[in-house]
Design an enzyme around this catalytic site. Structure first.
Site, PDB file in Angstrom:
ATOM      1  N   LYS A   1       2.996  57.326 -64.884  1.00  0.00           N
ATOM      2  CA  LYS A   1       1.727  58.057 -64.824  1.00  0.00           C
ATOM      3  C   LYS A   1       0.610  57.138 -64.321  1.00  0.00           C
ATOM      4  O   LYS A   1      -0.143  57.487 -63.411  1.00  0.00           O
ATOM      5  CB  LYS A   1       1.372  58.607 -66.207  1.00  0.00           C
ATOM      6  CG  LYS A   1       0.134  59.481 -66.190  1.00  0.00           C
ATOM      7  CD  LYS A   1      -0.278  59.867 -67.593  1.00  0.00           C
ATOM      8  CE  LYS A   1       0.711  60.814 -68.227  1.00  0.00           C
ATOM      9  NZ  LYS A   1       0.227  62.155 -68.421  1.00  0.00           N
TER      10      LYS A   1
ATOM     11  N   ARG B   1      -3.283  58.299 -73.234  1.00  0.00           N
ATOM     12  CA  ARG B   1      -2.009  58.950 -72.897  1.00  0.00           C
ATOM     13  C   ARG B   1      -0.908  57.928 -72.688  1.00  0.00           C
ATOM     14  O   ARG B   1      -1.122  56.896 -72.057  1.00  0.00           O
ATOM     15  CB  ARG B   1      -2.136  59.748 -71.596  1.00  0.00           C
ATOM     16  CG  ARG B   1      -3.134  60.868 -71.646  1.00  0.00           C
ATOM     17  CD  ARG B   1      -3.408  61.389 -70.226  1.00  0.00           C
ATOM     18  NE  ARG B   1      -4.509  62.332 -70.202  1.00  0.00           N
ATOM     19  CZ  ARG B   1      -4.351  63.654 -70.285  1.00  0.00           C
ATOM     20  NH1 ARG B   1      -3.160  64.182 -70.374  1.00  0.00           N
ATOM     21  NH2 ARG B   1      -5.407  64.434 -70.266  1.00  0.00           N
TER      22      ARG B   1
ATOM     23  N   GLY C   1       7.245  64.993 -73.096  1.00  0.00           N
ATOM     24  CA  GLY C   1       6.954  65.417 -74.461  1.00  0.00           C
ATOM     25  C   GLY C   1       7.458  64.475 -75.535  1.00  0.00           C
ATOM     26  O   GLY C   1       7.385  64.776 -76.718  1.00  0.00           O
TER      27      GLY C   1
ATOM     28  N   MET D   1       6.534  61.211 -76.095  1.00  0.00           N
ATOM     29  CA  MET D   1       5.586  60.287 -76.698  1.00  0.00           C
ATOM     30  C   MET D   1       4.224  60.954 -76.868  1.00  0.00           C
ATOM     31  O   MET D   1       4.100  62.152 -76.730  1.00  0.00           O
ATOM     32  CB  MET D   1       5.538  59.010 -75.887  1.00  0.00           C
ATOM     33  CG  MET D   1       6.835  58.235 -76.072  1.00  0.00           C
ATOM     34  SD  MET D   1       6.820  56.705 -75.204  1.00  0.00           S
ATOM     35  CE  MET D   1       6.524  57.228 -73.563  1.00  0.00           C
TER      36      MET D   1
ATOM     37  N   ARG E   1       3.596  62.957 -59.440  1.00  0.00           N
ATOM     38  CA  ARG E   1       4.799  62.117 -59.335  1.00  0.00           C
ATOM     39  C   ARG E   1       5.768  62.822 -58.393  1.00  0.00           C
ATOM     40  O   ARG E   1       5.620  64.031 -58.143  1.00  0.00           O
ATOM     41  CB  ARG E   1       5.450  61.908 -60.697  1.00  0.00           C
ATOM     42  CG  ARG E   1       5.919  63.177 -61.279  1.00  0.00           C
ATOM     43  CD  ARG E   1       6.420  63.044 -62.669  1.00  0.00           C
ATOM     44  NE  ARG E   1       6.548  64.406 -63.163  1.00  0.00           N
ATOM     45  CZ  ARG E   1       6.682  64.751 -64.410  1.00  0.00           C
ATOM     46  NH1 ARG E   1       6.716  63.843 -65.341  1.00  0.00           N
ATOM     47  NH2 ARG E   1       6.797  66.008 -64.749  1.00  0.00           N
TER      48      ARG E   1
ATOM     49  N   HIS F   1      30.449  63.445 -79.708  1.00  0.00           N
ATOM     50  CA  HIS F   1      31.903  63.439 -79.522  1.00  0.00           C
ATOM     51  C   HIS F   1      32.320  64.538 -78.554  1.00  0.00           C
ATOM     52  O   HIS F   1      33.057  64.306 -77.591  1.00  0.00           O
ATOM     53  CB  HIS F   1      32.572  63.627 -80.886  1.00  0.00           C
ATOM     54  CG  HIS F   1      34.066  63.753 -80.820  1.00  0.00           C
ATOM     55  ND1 HIS F   1      34.697  64.970 -80.767  1.00  0.00           N
ATOM     56  CD2 HIS F   1      35.027  62.818 -80.745  1.00  0.00           C
ATOM     57  CE1 HIS F   1      36.004  64.770 -80.691  1.00  0.00           C
ATOM     58  NE2 HIS F   1      36.230  63.470 -80.689  1.00  0.00           N
TER      59      HIS F   1
ATOM     60  N   SER G   1      46.374  47.623 -54.787  1.00  0.00           N
ATOM     61  CA  SER G   1      45.542  48.760 -55.169  1.00  0.00           C
ATOM     62  C   SER G   1      45.207  48.591 -56.649  1.00  0.00           C
ATOM     63  O   SER G   1      46.115  48.491 -57.485  1.00  0.00           O
ATOM     64  CB  SER G   1      46.283  50.075 -54.930  1.00  0.00           C
ATOM     65  OG  SER G   1      45.471  51.150 -55.329  1.00  0.00           O
TER      66      SER G   1
ATOM     67  N   THR H   1      42.536  50.707 -62.050  1.00  0.00           N
ATOM     68  CA  THR H   1      41.474  50.330 -62.999  1.00  0.00           C
ATOM     69  C   THR H   1      41.574  51.078 -64.325  1.00  0.00           C
ATOM     70  O   THR H   1      40.910  50.700 -65.284  1.00  0.00           O
ATOM     71  CB  THR H   1      40.087  50.571 -62.365  1.00  0.00           C
ATOM     72  OG1 THR H   1      40.097  51.856 -61.740  1.00  0.00           O
ATOM     73  CG2 THR H   1      39.772  49.497 -61.342  1.00  0.00           C
TER      74      THR H   1
ATOM     75  N   CYS I   1      42.795  52.839 -57.005  1.00  0.00           N
ATOM     76  CA  CYS I   1      43.262  54.209 -57.208  1.00  0.00           C
ATOM     77  C   CYS I   1      43.080  54.666 -58.653  1.00  0.00           C
ATOM     78  O   CYS I   1      43.525  55.744 -59.020  1.00  0.00           O
ATOM     79  CB  CYS I   1      44.706  54.379 -56.762  1.00  0.00           C
ATOM     80  SG  CYS I   1      45.854  53.324 -57.652  1.00  0.00           S
TER      81      CYS I   1
ATOM     82  N   TYR J   1      39.185  50.537 -49.263  1.00  0.00           N
ATOM     83  CA  TYR J   1      39.060  51.976 -49.518  1.00  0.00           C
ATOM     84  C   TYR J   1      39.047  52.265 -51.015  1.00  0.00           C
ATOM     85  O   TYR J   1      39.438  51.420 -51.823  1.00  0.00           O
ATOM     86  CB  TYR J   1      40.209  52.760 -48.857  1.00  0.00           C
ATOM     87  CG  TYR J   1      41.569  52.480 -49.459  1.00  0.00           C
ATOM     88  CD1 TYR J   1      42.035  53.226 -50.536  1.00  0.00           C
ATOM     89  CD2 TYR J   1      42.382  51.473 -48.957  1.00  0.00           C
ATOM     90  CE1 TYR J   1      43.277  52.966 -51.101  1.00  0.00           C
ATOM     91  CE2 TYR J   1      43.628  51.205 -49.507  1.00  0.00           C
ATOM     92  CZ  TYR J   1      44.069  51.958 -50.585  1.00  0.00           C
ATOM     93  OH  TYR J   1      45.280  51.700 -51.157  1.00  0.00           O
TER      94      TYR J   1
HETATM   95  C1  PEP Z   1      45.641  53.069 -63.114  1.00  0.00           C
HETATM   96  O1  PEP Z   1      46.148  52.500 -64.059  1.00  0.00           O
HETATM   97  O2  PEP Z   1      44.452  52.924 -62.793  1.00  0.00           O
HETATM   98  C2  PEP Z   1      46.439  54.002 -62.298  1.00  0.00           C
HETATM   99  C3  PEP Z   1      45.930  54.559 -61.223  1.00  0.00           C
HETATM  100  O3  PEP Z   1      47.659  54.310 -62.755  1.00  0.00           O
HETATM  101  P1  PEP Z   1      47.948  55.352 -63.919  1.00  0.00           P
HETATM  102  O4  PEP Z   1      46.663  56.019 -64.245  1.00  0.00           O
HETATM  103  O5  PEP Z   1      48.963  56.276 -63.406  1.00  0.00           O
HETATM  104  O6  PEP Z   1      48.454  54.438 -64.998  1.00  0.00           O
END
Ligand code: PEP
Ligand code: MG
Length: 881
Positions: free
Chosen positions: A23, A92, A101, A103, A337, A453, A771, A774, A839, A859
């Protein structure tokens, strides 16, 4: 050197939001643009942070306020709270991020038993106005600064109206209001044990302190948690000369947008309330009129407002929202703003501004986000028939879900098993509700916010969820919920909109997203939203360095991914190919007594696998398809231990022959693992069951040959899961290279075990590509079981702020991301042309995409529906100016 804590409006600008709050920074900007902003000054967020950490205002603050107040008094030609001709100010809050709203604000600071008469004189003898202003001060100050319950004042005001036999505040005259002030002051002293402060400067200092404290009010803390606003920013305090919209019919107050925040259309959008102050608009005391009616009421102010709106749009080069007040025919700007807008309007406006020559396409791309695009891809309710809105809660997980109401998890699962579509309604959910949540179309709760949850788990499942709909009273015991006395019973149909948070009674028709329809058909049509999405995605594609591939296991999914713009399949999970009627073959493989029996089972699976791969390779002809060899533990393909044990026991008790179930039970017992996620899966399984990987590899090679023979251009790649040591990969590679037709097919590995990341240099010696898995890398990096935690303690962790978002949803860049960085660096050092992708689920998460761009992956691979989102974000990441 002393720190500067107080800034005149003329000293700030719009880029100083960290220091001056949103502000304040924008008031400063408008002042410097020469727009009519009431003079004032800003106490910085830094002063607030100091106060919040030490419990005291910084020592220099009082003197700096003195100085700026004196300058303000000079400019206005009035002194704060002067008995004859008082200056009044508003105090303000205003933090970096808007917290509507949340504060506090105190108006009319400077009024007391004497200056109220001066104000009346200033207002041309309007005594009623002066007393009304004073009673507003006592009320707001009492409530905000001294925690006097607001209801005490409201009740007293109601009593005054009752005694006079009138219904509206405006029907109370000057004497009545003066009496109300007396009553309010009494209420004040009863609750606080002191008289209402008459010293204007004391009023000001206490109000500033109250604004500082409001940063930590419960509702502000909760709001920040939900909106992921850091807790340590603090708020600035704006001290602004009062202007009055309630001085008569030639005064008023309003809000305006420079274009429609819902559709992006240009025009006059806003509301106006004559003879009123801003708080009256919020309180809904009287109905506002559409802004264009101001033209009839006060043409000069209207024209001036239109002129200013054009100045602001040109200056901010974006949609602005505005608050203004007209005091006796003079227009004042109280706030502006860059305005909030819907996801659709964000795309349309960005594209419009390009057409208008205001911004270029690069900037337009930064004005939209993958999260907005994802919102536009969910189906929506067709509200043309005006369905009855039952309640509104927090839009916790987007989508449009329709179903019969059920009140417990067990019933949800039961009814769903009978083919009913159900909506699980709970006061709040807990891990025991998981089966019911899985079985439902959507989840509705009466308590909890975006990190409850229900919200966390629903988002994880991609399930529609509205939570914290606090007008509904859930009575699970009696199988009903009620809203304002209206009962909805088990089996009644409701529709819940996880994008708007609205809950409707009955079935509301669902319409597919027009953006998805465009991706599916490639037909642009006339729709401005579709055109804008098309335009900005095309620009993102031209900018991005990251490839965007998809995770798909069937020819249908692969084909859809391709329509959505995927440039390859980065993960084809082969395990689904072992389900359904093929289970028996897998059972035969597991139960095989010797080499011969095992080979027979594998031989039976081979043609089925080959066919699977042929389908996918054909659908992706000309593009890479990374086929991952089987990953999950084999016992997942077997019946459950408990069920089988009961079956065998029952058969034996009846004197029947349990047949092969006994053998199966033995195998299940042998293969039972306490932590299957850390057990015999991935490459471990491939090495433990001779011939299993070889069968899959052969199927890939043969499928490629068949597709090529049919004129296609198959480009398979073979990926080995769960590798932790280069020796594992070398063993599989040696076996693969003995198979006919494998030469020329790249062989690579997932990097999903922390040890693989830490020894990436060695592993790259045997891998043509990496690859990142994750999902597993997060599981094993944190030591969180991915099957369990999201439904158990994650909501608590989110509440405590241990993480702002689940690390399974958005990559933990500091920890797991560090493993990724190490593996990229060491992998590429060992093999410079190593191709690297990701992946895990994170490949479709906007923030994570930016991280993967930054660490130099080639990628990202994500589910087909996320492909456009990742394309957009990869483009934005490449052009992060
Ligand atoms: C992963 O572990 O990120 C993966 C792509 O393999 P999955 O989910 O099949 O274990
Ligand atoms: Mg994995």
């Amino acid at each position: 050197m002393s720190v500067k804590y107080v800034y005149d409006f003329a000293e700030g600008n719009k880029d100083l939001k960290d220091l001056l709050g949103g502000k304040g920074a924008n008031l400063a900007e408008m002042t410097n643009l020469g727009l009519p902003v009431p003079p004032g000054f800003i106490i910085s967020t830094e002063a607030c942070r100091q106060y919040l950490t030490t419990g005291d205002e910084p020592a220099e603050l009082a003197a700096q306020i003195d100085q700026h107040l004196a300058a303000l008094e000079e400019k206005m030609g009035r002194r704060l709270g002067d008995p004859v001709d008082p200056l009044l100010v508003s105090v303000r809050s205003g933090s970096k991020f808007s917290m509507p709203g949340m504060m506090e604000t105190v108006l009319n600071v400077g009024l007391n038993d004497e200056s109220v008469h001066g104000l009346a004189k200033q207002a041309g003898g309007n005594e009623r106005f002066a007393w009304d202003s004073y009673r507003r001060l006592v009320q707001m100050f009492g409530k905000t600064v001294c925690d006097v319950p607001g209801s005490a004042f409201e009740h007293a005001l109601d009593e005054a109206k009752k005694a006079k036999g009138v219904r509206q505040d405006v029907d109370l005259g000057a004497e009545d209001m003066s009496a109300v002030v007396d009553t309010f002051k009494k209420i004040f002293s009863e609750h606080t044990g002191r008289e209402f402060p008459q010293d204007p400067r004391e009023q000001l200092d206490l109000a500033v302190r109250a604004v500082f404290n409001s940063w930590n009010a419960d509702r502000a803390v909760l709001y920040r948690r939900q909106e992921r606003i850091p807790a340590d920013l603090g708020t600035a305090v704006n001290i602004v000369a009062m202007v009055f919209g309630n001085l008569g019919p030639d005064s008023g107050t309003g809000v305006a947008f420079t274009r429609d925040p819902g559709t992006g259309e240009q025009g006059v959008y806003g509301d106006y309330l004559s003879n009123a102050q801003g708080e009256d608009v919020v309180a809904g005391i009287r109905n506002t009129v559409p802004l264009d009616e101001l033209e009839q009421l006060d043409k000069n102010s209207f024209d001036e407002l239109m002129r200013i709106m054009r100045v602001l749009e040109d200056h901010y080069r974006d949609l602005c929202d505005i608050e203004f007040t007209i005091e006796r025919g003079k227009l004042w700007m109280l706030q502006t703003r860059v305005g909030k807008r819907t996801a659709a309007a964000a795309f349309i406006i960005a594209s419009q501004l390009v057409d208008e020559g205001t911004i270029d396409l690069d900037e337009a791309l930064q004005r939209v986000s993958g999260a907005q695009l994802a919102q536009l891809m969910f189906p929506t309710f067709d509200l043309s028939a005006n369905p009855e809105e039952l309640a509104k809660g927090v839009a916790a997980s987007p989508g449009a879900a329709v179903g019969k109401v059920v009140f417990d998890s067990h019933r949800a699962a039961e009814r769903a098993a009978q083919g009913d579509k159900v909506i699980l309604v709970r006061r709040e959910t807990n891990p025991d509700d998981l089966p019911g949540m899985i079985a439902s179309q959507g989840i509705l709760t009466s308590r909890g916010g975006k990190t409850s949850h229900a919200a966390v788990v629903a988002r994880g499942m991609g399930k529609t969820c509205v939570c914290g709909a606090d007008r509904i009273e859930v009575d699970g015991h009696n199988g009903q919920f009620s809203v304002d006395g209206h009962a909805v019973r088990e089996g009644d149909v409701v529709s819940i909109d996880g994008t708007s948070g609205k809950v409707y009674l009955g079935e509301v028709p669902v319409q597919p997203s027009k953006v998805v329809r465009y991706f599916e058909t490639g037909e642009l049509g006339e729709d401005p939203l579709v055109a804008a999405v098309h335009r900005l995605l095309a620009h993102a594609d031209s900018k991005r360095r990251l490839g965007v591939w998809a995770n798909a296991d069937t020819p249908e999914d692969a084909a859809r991914a391709r329509r959505f713009g995927a440039e390859g399949i980065g993960l084809c999970r082969t395990e689904h190919m072992f389900l359904g009627e093929r289970r028996e073959l897998v059972e035969a493989l597991i139960l095989a007594d010797g080499d011969e029996a095992r080979q027979a089972a594998l031989d039976a699976l081979l043609p089925l696998q080959r066919k699977d791969f042929e389908g996918i390779l054909s659908a992706m002809s000309g593009l890479p398809v990374v086929v991952r060899l089987i990953d999950p533990p084999l016992h997942e393909f077997l019946p459950s231990l408990e069920e089988l044990a009961v079956k065998v026991a029952v058969a034996e008790a009846r004197g029947e022959d349990p047949g092969r179930d006994v053998k199966l039970l033995g195998a299940v017992r042998r293969m039972h693992e306490s932590n299957p996620m850390l057990g015999l899966r991935g490459v471990r399984l491939g090495l433990a069951v001779p011939g299993l990987f070889a069968m899959q590899i052969r199927a890939i090679a043969e499928a490629a040959a068949a597709v090529r023979a049919a004129g296609g251009d198959p480009r398979p790649e073979i990926m080995v899961p769960l590798v932790g040591a280069v020796q594992e990969l070398e063993t599989v590679r040696a076996e693969a290279e003995r198979i006919e037709g494998v030469a020329g097919i790249p062989i690579g590995t997932m990097i999903e075990v922390p040890r693989a990341a830490m020894t990436a240099g060695q592993i790259a010696g045997a891998a043509e590509f990496f690859s990142f898995g994750t999902n597993d890398l997060t599981q094993m990096g944190w030591g969180f079981s991915r099957d369990d935690v999201e439904g158990s303690f994650f909501s608590r962790y989110l509440e405590l702020g241990i993480f702002g978002v689940s690390p399974f949803e958005s990559l933990d860049t500091e920890g797991v991301g560090r493993l990724v960085r190490i593996a990229v660096e060491e992998g590429r050092a060992a093999r410079p042309n190593l191709k690297i992708g990701v992946c895990g689920e994170h490949g479709g998460d906007p923030d994570s995409v930016h991280f993967f761009h930054e660490v130099g992956l080639d990628y990202v691979s994500c589910s087909p529906f996320r492909v456009p989102v990742s394309r957009l974000e990869a483009g934005r990441a490449a052009d992060n100016r």
